[in-house]
Design a protein around this motif. Structure first.
Motif, mmCIF file in Angstrom:
data_model
loop_
_atom_site.group_PDB
_atom_site.id
_atom_site.type_symbol
_atom_site.label_atom_id
_atom_site.label_comp_id
_atom_site.label_asym_id
_atom_site.label_seq_id
_atom_site.Cartn_x
_atom_site.Cartn_y
_atom_site.Cartn_z
ATOM 1 N N MET A 28 29.311 -18.655 -4.703
ATOM 2 C CA MET A 28 30.251 -17.895 -5.536
ATOM 3 C C MET A 28 30.556 -18.618 -6.837
ATOM 4 N N ILE A 29 30.790 -19.923 -6.765
ATOM 5 C CA ILE A 29 31.164 -20.666 -7.974
ATOM 6 C C ILE A 29 29.976 -20.787 -8.920
ATOM 7 N N SER A 30 28.808 -21.088 -8.369
ATOM 8 C CA SER A 30 27.642 -21.290 -9.234
ATOM 9 C C SER A 30 27.250 -19.993 -9.926
ATOM 10 N N ARG A 31 27.356 -18.849 -9.224
ATOM 11 C CA ARG A 31 26.982 -17.581 -9.849
ATOM 12 C C ARG A 31 28.079 -17.046 -10.756
ATOM 13 N N SER A 32 29.290 -17.579 -10.626
ATOM 14 C CA SER A 32 30.384 -17.126 -11.481
ATOM 15 C C SER A 32 30.612 -18.034 -12.671
ATOM 16 N N LEU A 33 30.376 -19.342 -12.505
ATOM 17 C CA LEU A 33 30.649 -20.298 -13.580
ATOM 18 C C LEU A 33 29.396 -20.974 -14.108
ATOM 19 N N GLY A 34 28.237 -20.642 -13.552
ATOM 20 C CA GLY A 34 27.009 -21.202 -14.074
ATOM 21 C C GLY A 34 26.526 -22.396 -13.282
ATOM 22 N N PRO A 35 25.276 -22.819 -13.513
ATOM 23 C CA PRO A 35 24.699 -23.910 -12.718
ATOM 24 C C PRO A 35 25.399 -25.239 -12.905
ATOM 25 N N GLU A 36 25.924 -25.517 -14.123
ATOM 26 C CA GLU A 36 26.578 -26.813 -14.336
ATOM 27 C C GLU A 36 27.829 -26.940 -13.478
ATOM 28 N N PHE A 37 28.727 -25.945 -13.607
ATOM 29 C CA PHE A 37 29.930 -25.966 -12.781
ATOM 30 C C PHE A 37 29.576 -25.801 -11.305
ATOM 31 N N ARG A 95 23.583 -28.380 5.349
ATOM 32 C CA ARG A 95 23.062 -27.084 4.899
ATOM 33 C C ARG A 95 23.551 -26.747 3.495
ATOM 34 N N LEU A 96 24.777 -27.145 3.205
ATOM 35 C CA LEU A 96 25.269 -26.948 1.839
ATOM 36 C C LEU A 96 24.451 -27.781 0.856
ATOM 37 N N LEU A 97 24.176 -29.024 1.202
ATOM 38 C CA LEU A 97 23.347 -29.874 0.338
ATOM 39 C C LEU A 97 21.942 -29.301 0.210
ATOM 40 N N GLN A 98 21.421 -28.759 1.286
ATOM 41 C CA GLN A 98 20.088 -28.164 1.235
ATOM 42 C C GLN A 98 20.067 -26.950 0.309
ATOM 43 N N ALA A 99 21.133 -26.151 0.355
ATOM 44 C CA ALA A 99 21.201 -24.983 -0.543
ATOM 45 C C ALA A 99 21.241 -25.416 -2.000
ATOM 46 N N ILE A 100 22.019 -26.463 -2.293
ATOM 47 C CA ILE A 100 22.080 -26.965 -3.672
ATOM 48 C C ILE A 100 20.722 -27.504 -4.096
ATOM 49 N N SER A 101 20.065 -28.235 -3.187
ATOM 50 C CA SER A 101 18.764 -28.828 -3.513
ATOM 51 C C SER A 101 17.724 -27.754 -3.761
ATOM 52 N N ARG A 102 17.736 -26.719 -2.952
ATOM 53 C CA ARG A 102 16.724 -25.668 -3.098
ATOM 54 C C ARG A 102 16.956 -24.809 -4.326
ATOM 55 N N ASP A 103 18.181 -24.797 -4.823
ATOM 56 C CA ASP A 103 18.424 -24.111 -6.097
ATOM 57 C C ASP A 103 17.734 -24.817 -7.252
ATOM 58 N N GLY A 104 17.457 -26.108 -7.083
ATOM 59 C CA GLY A 104 16.704 -26.839 -8.089
ATOM 60 C C GLY A 104 17.482 -27.197 -9.333
ATOM 61 N N ILE A 105 18.826 -27.129 -9.298
ATOM 62 C CA ILE A 105 19.588 -27.412 -10.509
ATOM 63 C C ILE A 105 19.845 -28.899 -10.695
ATOM 64 N N ILE A 106 19.710 -29.687 -9.610
ATOM 65 C CA ILE A 106 19.901 -31.140 -9.691
ATOM 66 C C ILE A 106 18.578 -31.781 -9.290
ATOM 67 N N PRO A 107 17.786 -32.224 -10.255
ATOM 68 C CA PRO A 107 16.420 -32.664 -9.946
ATOM 69 C C PRO A 107 16.331 -33.758 -8.891
ATOM 70 N N PHE A 108 17.197 -34.774 -8.950
ATOM 71 C CA PHE A 108 17.020 -35.904 -8.038
ATOM 72 C C PHE A 108 17.409 -35.551 -6.597
ATOM 73 N N ALA A 157 37.069 -19.238 -11.648
ATOM 74 C CA ALA A 157 36.009 -18.230 -11.729
ATOM 75 C C ALA A 157 36.587 -16.825 -11.703
ATOM 76 N N CYS A 158 37.542 -16.581 -10.796
ATOM 77 C CA CYS A 158 38.144 -15.247 -10.703
ATOM 78 C C CYS A 158 38.926 -14.927 -11.979
ATOM 79 N N ALA A 159 39.701 -15.897 -12.470
ATOM 80 C CA ALA A 159 40.496 -15.649 -13.671
ATOM 81 C C ALA A 159 39.601 -15.335 -14.871
ATOM 82 N N LEU A 160 38.521 -16.086 -15.026
ATOM 83 C CA LEU A 160 37.632 -15.859 -16.167
ATOM 84 C C LEU A 160 36.968 -14.499 -16.088
ATOM 85 N N GLN A 161 36.471 -14.173 -14.908
ATOM 86 C CA GLN A 161 35.810 -12.873 -14.776
ATOM 87 C C GLN A 161 36.786 -11.735 -15.067
ATOM 88 N N THR A 162 38.043 -11.911 -14.644
ATOM 89 C CA THR A 162 39.026 -10.853 -14.882
ATOM 90 C C THR A 162 39.366 -10.732 -16.362
#
Length: 1118
Positions: A178-187, A520-533, A587-592
């Protein structure tokens, strides 16, 4: 009707399209919409067969039929391999035959899918081990405030999370998704890592709670490091060492269970949940029982001090047995012998022993005594309020190990940090969104209901604990005054062991859940490929189990185990969870507030003000808990954010930060429209005009290098080019040219924009770029274009005409113009000048551009070591000494460090060479106007003119020319390298031109102009005049000289005189900046204008011709 076979094939195709894997093995988000690569072309074509859709068959690749689209949407699923799939994979590995039945749709409802998992995750170790202590230390009032703040924070976060979770399909991934798709890959990456660390340290906290229950309340004898007989720091160290040893063993065991199979954890989840619920029910049952029949839990007090129950057998100093007074164990603890005449501790002697009930009951009125807090310093004795005590303030405290002591220094913010982990776990429902029958309905209802339930339990427990239990018992963290019982257990019914074993198993289960979820959370972040190392942690076993992520999680969890104190680990994970919740609210406040078109949540009970309040509460609680932990957590998140920003993969997820950027850009552009920038804020906003070859590669890459050196990444840079043709036919070429520009800009580290226009001719394309480049107030104020190379050759005739039109257009538009000559010799960004000069020839005032440009260049590392020199020209009637003083003063006020020199140019007669040069120039222009020949005929005519004129030029030997130009005529020409004449192409270099165009490469410095092809540029002078006859004395051509255009003659004279002076002073300069004369208003004199500029810059390696934009760009004022 479509056949059954084709229907099944399309369904299978849709199922395959759900998981799209890139070449690097990282799964990408699939989509059932347009341009999905799931279906093959053959299958797509079948979708149109027999459908009366021939009208749309040419668009079948990009526009699917509505029926297939709706079918795709109905069957859409984007679930990563979850627990259920892991179990199925493990069963297959164990030999079970795989089921051939179709996969069933998720069946979990609100109760089993969201409500109960949230309940299990929220209730935890803090409730059983620290809640009573918090009420005793902070008081009912203070504890209620803490609970209310924390529960309000999670409730507001749940409202924001419900809005995000119901805004479309949320695949499994929970808060990170939710956060990554609402605030972008950096956040998303930064908060995802924080959430992962929080979950990992939560596992450490649960394990420490499990060991604390085991060693203190269940099997104290199992301690490896014995605590008996130790006091103070030694006892504390022994306890921590026991926690470390057993914590490591339990962590290893739990990690092994998770590694072997997550199915065992899932099967035990209901057992652990039952333990939690039974324990809480036992507490409420005990509270009810205290109103009827309070349990007997006596507490022994000496004066008002609480005694350790292990230090006495009877709560009395002496007892009567058969009319005989006998001392007790307590007497022997404070006296040097068992006899009545023994010497005893002074406090023991002066105060009486009192026995009170530890649990007086809910109707006892003890609530008033426990209403306010009683914060303690480490080592202070627990004392009961309201009891008198006879103590000598000057006498030291002895026998302190006989009393119950405070183990840590307590204060309000510490209690907040310790308590907050007990309200985390609200994401459990959203983490299971893929398993829910109706996630958009179940997540809001289940999560908010779970938070309401747990908040009610917590708040009621605060009041009930304060109303039922004695204050000294509440403040007794480890139950030392009540026979080592768990304090909350003393309240439970029917037995304290219900709470002890219930809390033990619940902490074990919570620890296992953390070690299952965090990898599993770390695996999801890793598979997104946004953090190379972290990509290595995206791999695992064949069935998808995150083996490497589990190993890293266990190592990080061991850090918490080594800390060994539950009270120190709790604030750490509070930081990470609070940061995660803060960004959910953001994220919710910005989208609103941004009102993005895609923001259409089904959950309607949200508001941006609630989200901002939740975000503010999270930020406040972070600094309330521990300001230094908060700074460290924010520092970690910032580092990850910057790492992803600079090194991570670029993802476009339609996030809110992109929306903020667009809104901020619009606001800034509207502000810029209010008026031109002040002189102090003026900086060159450059439009770089480049040309591309037939392969759409940039022909002048050094122009981009010079732009980078001039801009240093600041201000606006637009790199533009034009492609000849029509938009429909040449769009792909324009796209390739745009990619080429972007790639070159990235290589040269130029931060800016690329722009490609398609036009029927390159002249109009360049004009369009100058006119429409930029947006609103963010427009270019400077144009940079390279000097046209080989402009004298027939095939490049159009180049200098286009170049002169660019000069005219920039003049009309009040734009500054920069023309680097011989651009190929300019340094690249990797070169360094260790010495040398940047020479500025300030001939006419241009608004200060000539002063500003070298200052900007010297900010770059290429030119940093070069020194700046400013030359200005004085005429006969000028006071050169005063001019130099004034210029030095002017530079001082401008804060520019430069050497100053005033060059005197005396009026002199126009030399014979100047007459001849002007004559040649005018005769060549006249001949070209009369020539309407083909290209081959023109070349033959040029050759004949060259042969006829060569002899007369060789016989020319005037004394005036010998004195001024003998060196250039005799020596410079043969040695002049060809690449000094080969100047860079402009935009139109690759386009064929009209055959009737003048060609004349640069002649020798001070020699005659030539008119031949480029290959003959170094073979000597050729054309002097088409009408010159061999053997004629050129110094007797007075009639011909008299017919010359006097304006052209004066201009040629000025160009030659200036070139002579500039060459003399700046021959060795690394760069020469020079005022660029304006083009003639009469378009018939274009060739002459180019010749004037050639003469002006002959003999100089790097020249930057500068024209101001008609406004001041530098000021002496602050």
């Amino acid at each position: 009707m479509m056949s059954v076979c084709s229907c099944e094939r399309r369904k299978l195709n849709l199922l395959i399209g759900v998981s799209i894997v890139s070449g690097d093995g990282i799964p990408k988000e699939s989509s059932p919409f347009i341009n999905s690569s799931a279906a093959s072309d053959a299958e797509k074509s079948q979708q149109y067969d027999g459908k009366n859709m021939a009208l749309f068959e040419e668009e079948m690749d990009t526009s699917p039929m509505v029926s297939s689209l709706l079918s795709s949407l109905a069957n859409y699923s984007n679930l990563p391999t979850g627990s259920k799939e892991h179990e199925e994979a493990e069963n297959i590995e164990e030999g079970a035959r795989p089921s051939k039945k179709p996969v069933k749709a998720p069946q979990l409802g609100t109760l089993m899918g969201v409500y109960l998992p949230c309940i299990q995750n929220i209730f935890g170790v803090i409730l059983f081990l620290r809640m009573t202590w918090m009420v005793g230390i902070g008081g009912v009032f203070g504890s209620f405030i803490i609970v209310f703040m924390c529960c309000s924070t999670t409730m507001l976060t749940a409202i924001s999370m419900s809005a995000i979770a119901t805004n479309g399909v949320v695949p499994a991934g929970g808060s990170y998704y939710m956060i990554s798709r609402s605030l972008g890959p950096e956040f998303g990456g930064a908060v995802g890592i924080c959430f992962y660390l929080g979950t990992t340290f939560a596992g450490a906290m649960y394990i420490l709670g499990c060991i604390e229950i085991l060693l203190i309340y269940i099997i104290p004898q199992a301690a490896i490091f014995k605590i008996e007989g130790l006091e103070g720091p030694e006892a504390e160290l022994a306890l921590l060492n026991n926690m470390r040893v057993y914590g490591t063993l339990v962590l290893s065991l739990m990690a092994l269970v998770v590694f072997v199979g997550v199915k065992y954890v899932n099967k035990l989840a209901l057992v652990f949940l039952a333990c939690v619920i039974l324990s809480i029910l036992a507490v409420y049952a005990g509270v009810i029982k205290t109103a009827i029949d309070p349990p007997v839990f006596p507490v022994c007090l000496l004066g008002n001090r609480t005694l350790v129950s292990k230090g006495y057998d009877v709560c009395a100093k002496v007892i009567e047995i058969d009319n005989e007074t006998i001392t007790t164990k307590l007497w022997r603890s404070f006296c040097d012998s068992e006899y009545l005449n023994a010497t005893c501790d002074e406090y023991f002697t002066n105060n009486n022993i009192t026995e009170i009930q530890g649990i007086p009951g809910v109707t006892s009125g003890i609530l008033a005594e426990n209403l306010f807090g009683n914060y303690l310093e480490k080592g202070m004795i627990l004392e009961k309020r309201g009891l008198s005590s006879d103590v000598d303030p000057d006498s030291p405290t002895t026998s302190s190990n006989r009393y119950v002591l405070a183990d840590i220094t307590s204060f309000f913010t510490l209690l907040v940090g310790i308590y907050f982990p007990s309200v985390t776990g609200i994401m459990a429902g959203s983490n299971r969104s893929g398993d829910l029958r109706d996630a958009q309905k179940s997540i809001p209802i289940g999560t908010i209901a779970a938070i309401t339930t747990t908040s009610t339990v917590y708040m009621s427990c605060v009041v009930l604990f304060g109303a039922c239990i004695e204050g000294v018992v509440l403040r007794d963290k480890f139950g030392e005054g009540v026979n080592g019982n768990l304090v909350i257990g003393t309240l439970a019914w029917p037995s304290p062991w219900v709470i002890v074993f219930g809390s033990f198993f619940s902490t074990c289960g919570a620890g296992l859940q953390s070690l299952t979820g965090a990898p599993r959370l770390l695996q999801a972040i890793s598979r997104d490929g946004i953090i190379p190392f972290l990509r290595v942690f995206g791999h695992g076993k064949a069935n998808g189990e995150p083996t490497w992520a589990l190993l890293l999680t266990a190592c990080i969890c061991e850090i918490g185990i080594i800390i060994a104190s539950l009270d120190l680990v709790a604030p750490i994970l509070s930081m990470f969870f609070l940061m995660c919740y803060m960004f959910v609210n953001l994220a919710c406040a910005l989208q609103t507030l941004l009102r993005t078109p895609n923001w259409r949540p089904r959950f309607k009970f949200y508001h941006w003000a609630l989200s901002f309040l939740g975000m503010s509460l999270c930020l406040s609680l972070m600094f309330i808990c521990s300001w230094y932990y908060a700074i460290i957590a924010m520092g970690i998140a910032t580092c990850i954010y910057k790492y992803i920003e600079f090194c991570g993969a670029e993802k476009e997820w339609g996030d809110g930060i992109r929306g903020i950027s667009l809104s901020a850009a619009r606001f800034a552009l509207m502000r810029l429209e209010e008026g031109p920038p002040h002189t102090k804020n003026w900086r060159p906003q450059i439009l770089v005009l480049v040309s591309v070859d037939s392969e759409q590669n940039v022909e002048q890459p050094r122009l981009i290098s010079l732009t980078n050196q001039l801009k240093a990444g600041k201000g606006l840079t637009i790199v533009g080019t034009s492609v000849q043709g029509t938009f429909l036919d040449n769009y792909t070429e324009a796209q390739r040219a745009d990619q080429s520009l972007r790639k070159l800009m990235e290589t040269e580290k130029v931060k800016g924009f690329s722009q490609v226009v398609i036009s029927s001719n390159l002249r109009d394309g360049t004009s369009h770029l100058i006119q429409v480049g930029g947006l609103g107030g963010l427009k270019h104020n400077t144009v940079m274009v390279s000097w046209p190379r080989n402009w004298k050759q027939p095939e490049y005739h159009h180049q200098f005409r286009n170049f002169i039109e660019v000069v005219r257009e920039t003049t009309v538009a009040s734009l500054a113009l920069l023309v680097p000559k011989n651009i190929s010799s300019y340094p690249s960004n990797g070169e360094r000048f260790t010495e040398g000069h940047i020479d500025v020839w300030w001939i006419v005032h241009d608004g200060g551009m000539l002063m500003l440009l070298p200052f900007l260049l010297r900010q770059h590392k290429v030119w940093r070591k070069c020194k700046m020199r400013i030359f200005t020209v004085a005429q006969m009637d000028d006071n050169s000494i005063q001019m130099k003083k004034d210029l030095i003063t002017f530079l001082y006020h401008l804060r520019i460090d430069a050497a100053v020199e005033v060059v005197e140019m005396h009026d002199g007669d126009i030399s014979a060479y100047t007459y001849e040069k002007t004559l040649v120039m005018e005769q060549r222009s006249q001949i070209l106007k009369q020539m309407h020949l083909t290209k081959n005929e023109m070349e033959r005519e040029i050759q004949s003119i060259t042969d006829s004129s060569r002899g007369s030029i060789r016989r020319k030997n005037p004394s005036a020319m010998r004195s001024q130009h003998s060196t250039e005529e005799g020596a410079s020409l043969p040695e002049k390298p060809e690449d000094e004449v080969q100047l860079i192409h402009t935009k139109n270099a690759s386009t064929p031109t009209s055959p009737t165009s003048p060609t004349s490469p640069a002649g020798p410095a001070g020699g005659t102009a030539t008119w031949t092809d480029n290959k003959g540029a170094g073979k000597g002078p050729t054309l002097l005049s088409a009408n010159l006859e061999p053997g004629k004395d050129h110094f007797n051509m007075k009639p011909e000289w008299e017919n010359l255009n006097q304006t052209d003659l004066r201009r040629m004279h000025t160009a030659m005189r200036l070139n002579e002076v500039i060459t003399k002073k700046s021959k060795e300069a690394k760069l020469v900046l020079l005022n660029m004369p304006g083009p003639p208003k009469n378009r018939m004199g274009n060739e002459n204008y180019m010749e004037f500029l050639e003469v002006l810059t002959e003999g100089l390696n790097r020249v930057l011709l500068v024209r101001g934009g008609g406004r001041e760009v530098i000021t002496i004022y602050s």
